[in-house]
Write a protein that holds these residues in place. Sequence first.
Motif, PDB file in Angstrom:
ATOM      1  N   ILE A 162      64.986 -28.554 -60.742  1.00 19.47           N
ATOM      2  CA  ILE A 162      63.653 -27.918 -60.663  1.00 19.47           C
ATOM      3  C   ILE A 162      63.072 -27.699 -59.484  1.00 19.47           C
ATOM      4  O   ILE A 162      62.361 -26.488 -59.008  1.00 19.47           O
ATOM      5  CB  ILE A 162      62.849 -28.625 -61.688  1.00 19.47           C
ATOM      6  N   LYS A 163      63.066 -28.674 -58.590  1.00 18.81           N
ATOM      7  CA  LYS A 163      62.376 -28.601 -57.371  1.00 18.81           C
ATOM      8  C   LYS A 163      63.195 -27.388 -56.551  1.00 18.81           C
ATOM      9  O   LYS A 163      62.492 -26.768 -55.719  1.00 18.81           O
ATOM     10  CB  LYS A 163      63.028 -30.013 -56.759  1.00 18.81           C
ATOM     11  N   ASN A 164      64.601 -27.336 -56.432  1.00 15.45           N
ATOM     12  CA  ASN A 164      65.054 -26.521 -55.827  1.00 15.45           C
ATOM     13  C   ASN A 164      64.629 -25.107 -56.463  1.00 15.45           C
ATOM     14  O   ASN A 164      64.693 -24.045 -55.606  1.00 15.45           O
ATOM     15  CB  ASN A 164      66.841 -26.557 -56.017  1.00 15.45           C
ATOM     16  N   THR A 165      64.320 -24.855 -57.492  1.00 15.31           N
ATOM     17  CA  THR A 165      63.948 -23.427 -58.043  1.00 15.31           C
ATOM     18  C   THR A 165      62.490 -23.311 -57.763  1.00 15.31           C
ATOM     19  O   THR A 165      62.319 -22.129 -57.239  1.00 15.31           O
ATOM     20  CB  THR A 165      63.847 -23.671 -59.600  1.00 15.31           C
ATOM     21  N   LEU A 166      61.483 -24.430 -57.617  1.00 14.83           N
ATOM     22  CA  LEU A 166      60.223 -24.301 -56.975  1.00 14.83           C
ATOM     23  C   LEU A 166      60.333 -23.450 -55.661  1.00 14.83           C
ATOM     24  O   LEU A 166      59.697 -22.730 -55.170  1.00 14.83           O
ATOM     25  CB  LEU A 166      59.639 -25.369 -57.141  1.00 14.83           C
ATOM     26  N   PHE A 167      61.171 -24.443 -54.723  1.00 19.74           N
ATOM     27  CA  PHE A 167      61.357 -24.081 -53.543  1.00 19.74           C
ATOM     28  C   PHE A 167      61.886 -22.786 -53.021  1.00 19.74           C
ATOM     29  O   PHE A 167      61.097 -22.013 -52.177  1.00 19.74           O
ATOM     30  CB  PHE A 167      62.090 -25.060 -52.712  1.00 19.74           C
ATOM     31  N   LEU A 168      62.848 -22.217 -53.923  1.00 20.80           N
ATOM     32  CA  LEU A 168      63.510 -20.830 -53.731  1.00 20.80           C
ATOM     33  C   LEU A 168      62.353 -19.716 -54.095  1.00 20.80           C
ATOM     34  O   LEU A 168      62.276 -18.837 -53.360  1.00 20.80           O
ATOM     35  CB  LEU A 168      64.718 -20.863 -54.784  1.00 20.80           C
ATOM     36  N   ALA A 169      61.650 -20.132 -55.127  1.00 23.00           N
ATOM     37  CA  ALA A 169      60.629 -19.128 -55.634  1.00 23.00           C
ATOM     38  C   ALA A 169      59.732 -18.964 -54.420  1.00 23.00           C
ATOM     39  O   ALA A 169      59.135 -17.829 -54.030  1.00 23.00           O
ATOM     40  CB  ALA A 169      59.964 -19.525 -56.819  1.00 23.00           C
ATOM     41  N   LYS A 170      59.081 -19.981 -54.095  1.00 19.02           N
ATOM     42  CA  LYS A 170      58.227 -20.100 -52.741  1.00 19.02           C
ATOM     43  C   LYS A 170      58.860 -19.449 -51.553  1.00 19.02           C
ATOM     44  O   LYS A 170      58.008 -18.501 -50.960  1.00 19.02           O
ATOM     45  CB  LYS A 170      57.651 -21.367 -52.590  1.00 19.02           C
ATOM     46  N   ASP A 171      59.810 -19.647 -51.244  1.00 20.10           N
ATOM     47  CA  ASP A 171      60.582 -19.134 -50.107  1.00 20.10           C
ATOM     48  C   ASP A 171      60.757 -17.524 -50.125  1.00 20.10           C
ATOM     49  O   ASP A 171      60.604 -16.969 -49.051  1.00 20.10           O
ATOM     50  CB  ASP A 171      61.908 -19.812 -49.731  1.00 20.10           C
ATOM     51  N   CYS A 172      61.007 -17.180 -51.282  1.00 21.59           N
ATOM     52  CA  CYS A 172      61.247 -15.663 -51.619  1.00 21.59           C
ATOM     53  C   CYS A 172      59.796 -15.070 -52.001  1.00 21.59           C
ATOM     54  O   CYS A 172      60.034 -13.696 -52.055  1.00 21.59           O
ATOM     55  CB  CYS A 172      62.267 -15.595 -52.880  1.00 21.59           C
ATOM     56  N   GLY A 173      58.669 -15.834 -52.216  1.00 21.86           N
ATOM     57  CA  GLY A 173      57.318 -15.085 -52.307  1.00 21.86           C
ATOM     58  C   GLY A 173      57.314 -14.381 -53.824  1.00 21.86           C
ATOM     59  O   GLY A 173      56.789 -13.382 -54.105  1.00 21.86           O
ATOM     60  N   VAL A 174      58.091 -15.240 -54.835  1.00 17.03           N
ATOM     61  CA  VAL A 174      58.264 -14.798 -56.190  1.00 17.03           C
ATOM     62  C   VAL A 174      57.070 -15.826 -56.766  1.00 17.03           C
ATOM     63  O   VAL A 174      57.231 -17.079 -56.776  1.00 17.03           O
ATOM     64  CB  VAL A 174      59.633 -14.961 -56.760  1.00 17.03           C
ATOM     65  N   HIS A 175      56.416 -15.095 -57.632  1.00 15.76           N
ATOM     66  CA  HIS A 175      55.386 -16.039 -58.335  1.00 15.76           C
ATOM     67  C   HIS A 175      56.344 -16.514 -59.637  1.00 15.76           C
ATOM     68  O   HIS A 175      57.213 -15.621 -60.416  1.00 15.76           O
ATOM     69  CB  HIS A 175      54.317 -15.087 -59.058  1.00 15.76           C
ATOM     70  N   LEU A 176      56.185 -17.662 -60.016  1.00 14.17           N
ATOM     71  CA  LEU A 176      56.937 -18.471 -61.117  1.00 14.17           C
ATOM     72  C   LEU A 176      56.077 -19.219 -61.928  1.00 14.17           C
ATOM     73  O   LEU A 176      55.113 -19.663 -61.624  1.00 14.17           O
ATOM     74  CB  LEU A 176      58.004 -19.668 -60.293  1.00 14.17           C
ATOM     75  N   ILE A 185      64.960 -14.432 -58.905  1.00 14.93           N
ATOM     76  CA  ILE A 185      64.115 -14.647 -57.808  1.00 14.93           C
ATOM     77  C   ILE A 185      64.715 -14.144 -56.398  1.00 14.93           C
ATOM     78  O   ILE A 185      64.092 -13.559 -55.519  1.00 14.93           O
ATOM     79  CB  ILE A 185      64.226 -16.263 -57.762  1.00 14.93           C
ATOM     80  N   LYS A 186      66.031 -14.232 -56.459  1.00 16.15           N
ATOM     81  CA  LYS A 186      66.621 -13.692 -55.199  1.00 16.15           C
ATOM     82  C   LYS A 186      66.562 -12.178 -55.213  1.00 16.15           C
ATOM     83  O   LYS A 186      67.055 -11.586 -54.274  1.00 16.15           O
ATOM     84  CB  LYS A 186      68.044 -14.210 -55.058  1.00 16.15           C
ATOM     85  N   SER A 187      66.292 -11.773 -56.420  1.00 18.43           N
ATOM     86  CA  SER A 187      66.178 -10.167 -56.376  1.00 18.43           C
ATOM     87  C   SER A 187      64.899  -9.586 -56.155  1.00 18.43           C
ATOM     88  O   SER A 187      64.423  -8.407 -56.572  1.00 18.43           O
ATOM     89  CB  SER A 187      67.008  -9.602 -57.892  1.00 18.43           C
ATOM     90  N   ASN A 188      64.100 -10.300 -55.655  1.00 20.29           N
ATOM     91  CA  ASN A 188      62.641 -10.325 -55.195  1.00 20.29           C
ATOM     92  C   ASN A 188      61.647  -9.548 -56.459  1.00 20.29           C
ATOM     93  O   ASN A 188      61.146  -8.753 -56.192  1.00 20.29           O
ATOM     94  CB  ASN A 188      62.852  -9.351 -54.178  1.00 20.29           C
ATOM     95  N   PHE A 189      61.798 -10.297 -57.553  1.00 22.41           N
ATOM     96  CA  PHE A 189      60.917  -9.869 -58.549  1.00 22.41           C
ATOM     97  C   PHE A 189      59.462 -10.345 -58.178  1.00 22.41           C
ATOM     98  O   PHE A 189      59.411 -11.399 -57.328  1.00 22.41           O
ATOM     99  CB  PHE A 189      61.479 -10.600 -59.904  1.00 22.41           C
ATOM    100  N   PHE A 190      58.445  -9.840 -58.874  1.00 28.92           N
ATOM    101  CA  PHE A 190      57.100 -10.189 -58.487  1.00 28.92           C
ATOM    102  C   PHE A 190      56.841 -11.566 -59.276  1.00 28.92           C
ATOM    103  O   PHE A 190      56.342 -12.373 -58.781  1.00 28.92           O
ATOM    104  CB  PHE A 190      56.226  -9.053 -58.826  1.00 28.92           C
ATOM    105  N   LEU A 191      57.218 -11.453 -60.833  1.00 27.12           N
ATOM    106  CA  LEU A 191      56.926 -12.724 -61.582  1.00 27.12           C
ATOM    107  C   LEU A 191      58.389 -13.042 -62.565  1.00 27.12           C
ATOM    108  O   LEU A 191      58.759 -11.986 -62.888  1.00 27.12           O
ATOM    109  CB  LEU A 191      55.897 -12.266 -62.433  1.00 27.12           C
ATOM    110  N   VAL A 192      58.554 -14.324 -62.313  1.00 26.75           N
ATOM    111  CA  VAL A 192      59.463 -14.948 -63.170  1.00 26.75           C
ATOM    112  C   VAL A 192      58.992 -15.800 -64.132  1.00 26.75           C
ATOM    113  O   VAL A 192      58.336 -16.928 -63.423  1.00 26.75           O
ATOM    114  CB  VAL A 192      60.753 -15.150 -62.304  1.00 26.75           C
ATOM    115  N   VAL A 193      59.319 -15.923 -65.201  1.00 27.86           N
ATOM    116  CA  VAL A 193      58.929 -16.823 -66.442  1.00 27.86           C
ATOM    117  C   VAL A 193      59.793 -17.881 -66.651  1.00 27.86           C
ATOM    118  O   VAL A 193      60.829 -17.265 -67.116  1.00 27.86           O
ATOM    119  CB  VAL A 193      57.878 -15.905 -67.522  1.00 27.86           C
ATOM    120  N   ALA A 194      59.598 -18.961 -66.482  1.00 25.59           N
ATOM    121  CA  ALA A 194      60.628 -20.034 -67.048  1.00 25.59           C
ATOM    122  C   ALA A 194      59.913 -20.651 -68.390  1.00 25.59           C
ATOM    123  O   ALA A 194      59.285 -21.908 -68.158  1.00 25.59           O
ATOM    124  CB  ALA A 194      60.998 -20.902 -65.820  1.00 25.59           C
ATOM    125  N   ASP A 195      59.999 -19.986 -69.298  1.00 24.56           N
ATOM    126  CA  ASP A 195      59.168 -20.727 -70.780  1.00 24.56           C
ATOM    127  C   ASP A 195      60.158 -21.869 -71.251  1.00 24.56           C
ATOM    128  O   ASP A 195      61.249 -21.742 -71.317  1.00 24.56           O
ATOM    129  CB  ASP A 195      59.082 -19.324 -71.639  1.00 24.56           C
TER     130      ASP A 195
END
Length: 168
Positions: free
Chosen positions: A114-128, A88-98
């Motif tokens: 999990i909440k921190n992960t959601l917020f990080l993805a949103k802050d970085c503009g990464v689709h999760l 996420i921090k490396s600005n991937f477009f899409l990260v899957v957490a299967d």
Amino acid sequence: MILVYTGNGKGKTSAAVGQAIRAYGHGYKVAFSQFLKRDAQAGEQVVLRKLLDKNFLAGGIGFFRNNSNFDLHRKKALLTLDWIWTKIKSNFFLVVADEILYALGLKLLLEEEIKNTLFLAKDCGVHLVLTGRGLPKFIEQEADLISEIKEIKHPYSKGITANKGIEF
């Protein structure tokens, strides 16, 4: 966006794989992780590893059958979550957490993690993409897309065991 594939039906991982391939096909950077599956356990792993190379991680140790291996499962889940954060921090477009919802339901991951992960993805503009059964309200509230996969009929109910190439 936060995308969720949940429900009691078969196809959550397949939907996530399809989402990853769609993004990858458009030239986007994609990372795909699996929380409970160990490496070389499922057919999709062969293709994802060839396609994504180091951007694919099967971080689990296999099925969670009882609490005897809880500490090892938790350690592997945290390592997988850390790997996701790196992507996420490396600005991937899409990260899957299967299977992340399974990890949460088994208490291998905590709600706050999990909440921190959601917020990080949103802050970085990464689709999760999150998959698994047992969608909690806090993820439902944060998600932009939720698809529920409902089981109508499954061979397991007739005593038919999992088939290689179909269920794994």
